[in-house]
Design a protein around this motif. Sequence first.
Motif: not given
Length: 358
Positions: A44-46, A49-53, A89-95
């Motif tokens: 998530p910190e990359a 990945n800032r705009g991705y989930a 879907g269910e969000v697992v991690a987010a940017g």
Amino acid sequence: MRVLVTDHGTGALPEGCAPRAEVTVRGRTLRFGTLERPDTAFRPEADYNRGYALLRVLAFSLTHSDCEALESGPPSSSTRGEFGTDFVGEVVAAGSEVPLSPGDHVLPVPCWPPQRPDTVSGVGLPAGASSQLRRLHHKHLLRVPPEMDTAVAATLPTSAISAYAMVHHATLRPGDNVLVMATGTPLGRMAVQAATKLGAVVHALVQSPAETRPLAELGVREAFSLTEPAKLSHYAKTIRGFDAVLAPGANCDLETAVRLCGFGARCVVGAASHRSDLTSPRLSAGFLASLATKNVRLLGRKLGEETDLAAAIVDIQKGAVTPVIEQSFTGDDEVAPFIHRTFDPERAGGITYFFEKG
């Protein structure tokens, strides 16, 4: 992660795949199986990945377009075997720039024309709903109420966004006489309900008498059969033609749709037609004459916008619209019935597959 894959008719499933189902459609044999792949890596910190989930797909379904794509052979953009576009879907991690949180339930937002959410993402939504984990840009996602039925949500993206876009594009008014073609599909039935909700007097064109029974419950005034075209033509004359014709399916006959229109009518086509399209030499001179003399507006509407999908979700939550769900399947033993029921030409409602029971 769990993945359902297909050979796209090539005859060979990916290495390590356990065969689960086989179906022959229009002479092409499609094989389906399950396999385990490493979980999708996601930091998530990359910055990239800032705009991705990262999403865990809870359930997915196949649209008629998905089935046609599978029938046509392997896509040039992928050889991994995933398929399908509609899922919940269910969000697992987010940017860092994603306005979603882990645990949120989301739907993909298909749109037309396909757009890049940023300068590096691909155009549109890649097929891959049959993969249990997916990484997608948040601009392709819409949060849905967590209390929404998962089976219903998994069938919504394409049918709901397309149906609502067509109805709004037709600028329907209370009392308009509307004909909806291809009402034996989830998209067609969603269009019926969306038009009825606006106060239109909705009529249906069905392929078989069996389709008429549930349509009355959805608000259809009268259903006409493809096997009795004279009856429909006579009715159209008595009302001086339909104010709007919605042709949501790829097999809707465009020439018939325009012939049934009244003066100044709106004819909205939701998908390219295999039977009759604007470039087909089979279109008669009378077709073009009808467009001109009746002043018919021929409108194209493939998919829609996020606002269309959001409006459908609100109406479903209020009980104003009820998606038709036929059956749900779960687990390896039910991959085969899921595939066969999905490809059944007689199906009219949504067919969903759950990765896990719950």
